[in-house]
Scaffold this active site. Structure first.
Site, mmCIF file in Angstrom:
data_model
loop_
_atom_site.group_PDB
_atom_site.id
_atom_site.type_symbol
_atom_site.label_atom_id
_atom_site.label_comp_id
_atom_site.label_asym_id
_atom_site.label_seq_id
_atom_site.Cartn_x
_atom_site.Cartn_y
_atom_site.Cartn_z
ATOM 1 N N HIS A 129 1.675 0.794 -13.078
ATOM 2 C CA HIS A 129 2.415 -0.402 -13.466
ATOM 3 C C HIS A 129 3.910 -0.110 -13.346
ATOM 4 C CE1 HIS A 129 3.203 -4.190 -15.397
ATOM 5 N NE2 HIS A 129 4.099 -3.581 -16.143
ATOM 6 N N GLY B 234 0.794 -1.235 0.000
ATOM 7 C CA GLY B 234 0.000 0.000 0.000
ATOM 8 C C GLY B 234 0.819 1.274 0.000
ATOM 9 N N SER B 235 2.080 1.195 -0.434
ATOM 10 C CA SER B 235 2.892 2.432 -0.417
ATOM 11 C C SER B 235 2.362 3.446 -1.430
ATOM 12 C CB SER B 235 4.366 2.119 -0.679
ATOM 13 O OG SER B 235 4.572 1.693 -2.002
ATOM 14 N N LYS C 250 -8.040 -12.947 -11.312
ATOM 15 C CA LYS C 250 -8.939 -11.931 -11.858
ATOM 16 C C LYS C 250 -10.020 -11.566 -10.844
ATOM 17 C CE LYS C 250 -11.812 -15.351 -14.233
ATOM 18 N NZ LYS C 250 -12.434 -15.790 -15.479
ATOM 19 N N MET D 211 -3.230 -7.066 -7.693
ATOM 20 C CA MET D 211 -2.602 -8.076 -8.551
ATOM 21 C C MET D 211 -3.636 -8.972 -9.238
ATOM 22 S SD MET D 211 0.278 -6.879 -8.124
ATOM 23 C CE MET D 211 1.419 -7.981 -8.906
ATOM 24 N N ARG D 212 -4.730 -8.372 -9.660
ATOM 25 C CA ARG D 212 -5.741 -9.109 -10.409
ATOM 26 C C ARG D 212 -6.161 -8.305 -11.636
ATOM 27 N NH1 ARG D 212 -8.595 -13.257 -7.645
ATOM 28 N NH2 ARG D 212 -7.599 -13.506 -5.616
ATOM 29 N N ASN E 114 -4.577 2.615 -13.072
ATOM 30 C CA ASN E 114 -3.629 1.622 -12.547
ATOM 31 C C ASN E 114 -2.230 2.199 -12.606
ATOM 32 O OD1 ASN E 114 -2.664 -0.999 -11.716
ATOM 33 N ND2 ASN E 114 -2.003 -1.347 -13.825
HETATM 34 C C1 GAR Z 1 3.952 -1.339 -7.166
HETATM 35 O O1 GAR Z 1 5.297 -1.355 -7.572
HETATM 36 C C2 GAR Z 1 3.030 -1.402 -8.366
HETATM 37 O O2 GAR Z 1 3.537 -0.749 -9.480
HETATM 38 C C3 GAR Z 1 2.961 -2.868 -8.602
HETATM 39 O O3 GAR Z 1 2.909 -3.455 -7.328
HETATM 40 C C4 GAR Z 1 3.590 -2.607 -6.412
HETATM 41 C C5 GAR Z 1 2.652 -2.338 -5.258
HETATM 42 O O4 GAR Z 1 3.284 -1.620 -4.244
HETATM 43 N N1 GAR Z 1 1.812 -3.207 -9.386
HETATM 44 C C6 GAR Z 1 1.785 -4.176 -10.276
HETATM 45 O O5 GAR Z 1 2.738 -4.892 -10.507
HETATM 46 C C7 GAR Z 1 0.465 -4.337 -10.976
HETATM 47 N N2 GAR Z 1 0.588 -5.197 -12.117
HETATM 48 P P1 GAR Z 1 2.441 -0.946 -3.085
HETATM 49 O O6 GAR Z 1 1.450 -1.995 -2.563
HETATM 50 O O7 GAR Z 1 3.482 -0.592 -2.050
HETATM 51 O O8 GAR Z 1 1.737 0.242 -3.657
#
Ligand code: GAR
Length: 206
Positions: free
Chosen positions: A115, A16-17, A69, A96-97, A113
């Site tokens: 990425h 959740g950063s 999903k 992650m879905r 989103n």
């Molecule tokens: C982040 O780096 C985000 O870009 C990635 O997961 C991490 C979540 O970090 N997202 C994906 O890979 C989506 N396909 P967070 O929970 O600290 O925000």
């Protein structure tokens, strides 16, 4: 320009950063938005703890039987919860879905989103590891509108970082995350200020 106050519903799976960076931008007066509800598909995800600390309504969303999903009954519940909390914008923050058309139709052009790669390179999982293993010299992050594909939606903004010779997946991801934490609040600010428009799949910033 008077900014719309975005009413955000956040979906996450992990630390959740990115959501924290959005909260920090709101606190600093840099983004006119309110996080109305946080949903996680992982029961003990830290993103839920971050929401609880701030007294933001949050809950675990059981997505069974699907593993990758958000579909079917869970998706309908998700839409209902987002609506009940008055959300007008859905923020995927480490979710992650793959989200499916009914959610996109419920919030047209309002699902975003982040990425961890410079799309269209390295969609899917662990974008930073893909970039490292490919031998890319530049990596980064992309904030985009979500469409029915996987990481294929119209791009709002991208931030680049160098890939260093001694990078590991962890060091590269950490460098990308520093940029993610600037890019997501920035993209949301542009949206709230009504400064994004579409021409085809290109997003223009006024
Ligand atoms: C982040 O780096 C985000 O870009 C990635 O997961 C991490 C979540 O970090 N997202 C994906 O890979 C989506 N396909 P967070 O929970 O600290 O925000």
């Amino acid at each position: 320009m008077a900014a719309e106050v975005l009413r955000l519903g956040v979906l996450g799976s992990g630390a959740g950063s990115n959501m924290q960076s959005i909260l920090d931008a709101i606190d600093a007066g840099m983004l006119r938005a309110e996080i109305k509800v946080v949903l996680a598909d992982v029961k003990d995800a830290k993103i839920l703890d971050r929401a609880r600390v701030r007294n933001i309504p949050c809950q675990w969303l059981d997505c069974a039987p699907y593993k990758t999903k958000l579909d079917g009954e869970a998706e309908q519940r998700c839409i209902q919860i987002l609506r009940e909390h008055g959300c007008d914008t859905v923020v995927l923050a480490g979710f992650m879905r793959i989200v499916k058309p009914p959610l996109l139709a419920a919030f047209p052009n309002r699902v975003l989103n982040i990425h961890p790669a410079l799309l269209p390179s390295f969609p899917g999982l662990h974008g930073w590891t893909q970039a490292l293993e490919y031998g890319a010299k530049v990596a980064g992050c992309t904030v985009h509108f979500v469409d029915a594909g996987t990481d294929t939606g119209p791009i709002i903004i991208q931030h680049a970082v160098p890939v260093l010779d001694d990078d590991t997946p962890e060091t590269l991801h950490a460098r990308i995350q520093v940029e993610e934490h600037k890019a997501y609040p920035e993209a949301l600010r542009l949206l709230s200020e009504g400064r994004l428009s579409f021409r085809g799949r290109r997003v223009y910033i006024q």
